[in-house]
Design an enzyme around this catalytic site. Structure first.
Site, PDB file in Angstrom:
ATOM      1  CG  HIS A 171     -11.221   5.290  -3.752  1.00  0.00           C
ATOM      2  ND1 HIS A 171     -11.012   4.063  -2.746  1.00  0.00           N
ATOM      3  CD2 HIS A 171     -12.199   4.739  -4.656  1.00  0.00           C
ATOM      4  CE1 HIS A 171     -11.952   3.013  -3.217  1.00  0.00           C
ATOM      5  NE2 HIS A 171     -12.411   3.465  -4.135  1.00  0.00           N
TER       6      HIS A 171
ATOM      7  CB  CYS B 128      -7.154   5.689   2.673  1.00  0.00           C
ATOM      8  SG  CYS B 128      -8.562   4.396   2.892  1.00  0.00           S
TER       9      CYS B 128
END
Length: 403
Positions: free
Chosen positions: A58, A111
């Site tokens: 993440h 991301c």
């Protein structure tokens, strides 16, 4: 990636440290453990060594504390399993410590990974404000997605969020639809990518939106009053000496100003202290210090050279020349997770997978620039919207990947 390093590049298994949260018997990828592993690798490096970091997980980004934007206007972060964020400034410091005559390659398949090494030169991509200026994209008729209006709107949002005010995502969407009609299809493609089925498997993005991070911090602490302006303060409150050095610098700066001004009217001097750090930060730290005079002690040993270092990383006078960052996407994009058909439990990063396919195809004879360009083309052909980036000095642009 572990097997790729051993089989293609001759790394020894004994020299590779794996941190993974899917196997309890392995070292867990907490913020403290990741920092410790990177520091150990860097400090043990010798002349001619090739260092390599691969992060697949993440990512998120935090608005700047003040509106004094860094290269991208945000702090890009990776999100360890315990949410003890590792910030772009931290990666910059890791790279600065790499001995001369060594090089370090970081593959960040997460991301918002564009610009993850603060101040590294952007060779491929359009995440940084510096690159935008060089390309002349401030002109309203440039046709770029980073046009004049979008730039101003991003800065406005950043200014608002840095004051602790959350901008609802619905407003952001309406704003983009009204002002940036040409970006609509691309954004919808990214949103649709979450959880969509592909012919060769299932795809979902690896984004941890700021609003989700805040909710997770609320659950972790049991406190309901956490918002944008308190994220860094909450991270210090949870992790203390194990928090990001950037977070500790921020705490030390606020503490020193409180000690100097007392939090009174004199705060308005020196550029307006209350405006710079936000009333939420002042109130939060005051309360903590009233409860425990030694609350800020873990941050006091952190060196803060100047205000710029607190807000936007160290100054541009120190070039990050030895570091190579390959980001899975741009700063404002999402990186995708994919899984094989019928096996959703075996997920892999789309960018990481593309890199390994290209290495196999080229028999590891591929430069940094070629690898990112080929990965971009491959991901596009597979239906992914993300655009990888490359950040390094000109010297490393045409050098072979890894070593």
């Amino acid at each position: 990636m572990n097997n790729c390093l051993i089989e293609r590049y001759g790394f020894s298994d004994n020299d590779i440290t794996v941190l993974i949260d899917t196997d309890p018997s392995c070292i867990q990828p907490t913020g403290k453990n990741i920092r410790s592993a990177i520091k150990k690798m860097v400090r043990s490096a010798e002349l001619g060594d090739a260092l390599f970091i691969h992060y697949s997980g993440h990512g998120t980004r935090l608005p700047a504390e003040t509106g004094e934007a860094d290269d991208t206007g945000y702090d890009e972060c990776i999100v360890p399993c315990d949410m003890n964020l590792i910030i772009d400034d931290d990666f910059r410091e890791f790279v600065k410590e790499v001995p001369e005559g060594c090089r370090i390659t970081i593959v960040a398949d997460s991301c918002h990974s564009g610009g993850l090494i603060r101040d590294a030169k952007e060779q491929i991509g359009d995440s940084t404000n510096t690159k935008i200026q060089e390309q002349g994209n401030y002109h309203q008729d440039s046709g770029s997605s980073f046009g004049f209006r979008r730039f101003l709107l991003q800065r406005m949002e950043q200014e608002i969020e840095s004051r602790g005010i959350h901008i609802p995502s619905a407003f952001r969407h309406r704003r983009r639809r009204h002002h940036e009609e040409e970006d609509k299809e691309e954004e919808e493609e990214e949103d649709d990518e979450e959880g969509r089925d592909m012919e060769d498997g299932t795809v979902k993005n690896r984004s941890l939106p700021l609003s989700t991070l805040i909710e997770m911090l609320k659950q972790k602490t049991g406190k309901d009053d956490i918002d944008v302006g308190k994220v860094r303060l909450t991270l210090f409150d949870i992790f203390k000496e194990d928090a990001s050095p950037k977070v500790k610098k921020f705490i030390k700066f606020v503490f020193n100003k409180l000690q100097h001004h007392g939090g009174g009217e004199s705060e308005k001097q020196e550029g307006g202290f209350s405006e710079m750090v936000g009333s939420l930060a002042i109130k939060f730290l005051k309360q903590k210090l009233n409860e425990n005079e030694e609350y800020a002690e873990p941050a006091m040993e952190t060196n803060v050279a100047n205000n710029q270092e607190v807000y936007a990383g160290a100054g541009k006078d120190s070039v990050v020349g030895g570091g190579i960052l390959m980001s899975g996407c741009q700063s404002d994009q999402k990186s995708a997770d994919a899984s094989p058909p019928g096996n959703p439990g075996k997920a892999y990063g789309a960018f990481s997978n593309a890199i390994q396919l290209i290495i196999q195809e080229t028999d590891a004879q591929v430069t940094n620039q070629e690898l990112v360009l080929k990965a971009t083309k491959l991901l596009k052909s597979q239906g992914f919207a993300q655009e990888p980036g490359l950040y390094c000095s000109d010297h490393h642009l045409h050098r072979t990947f890894v070593c």
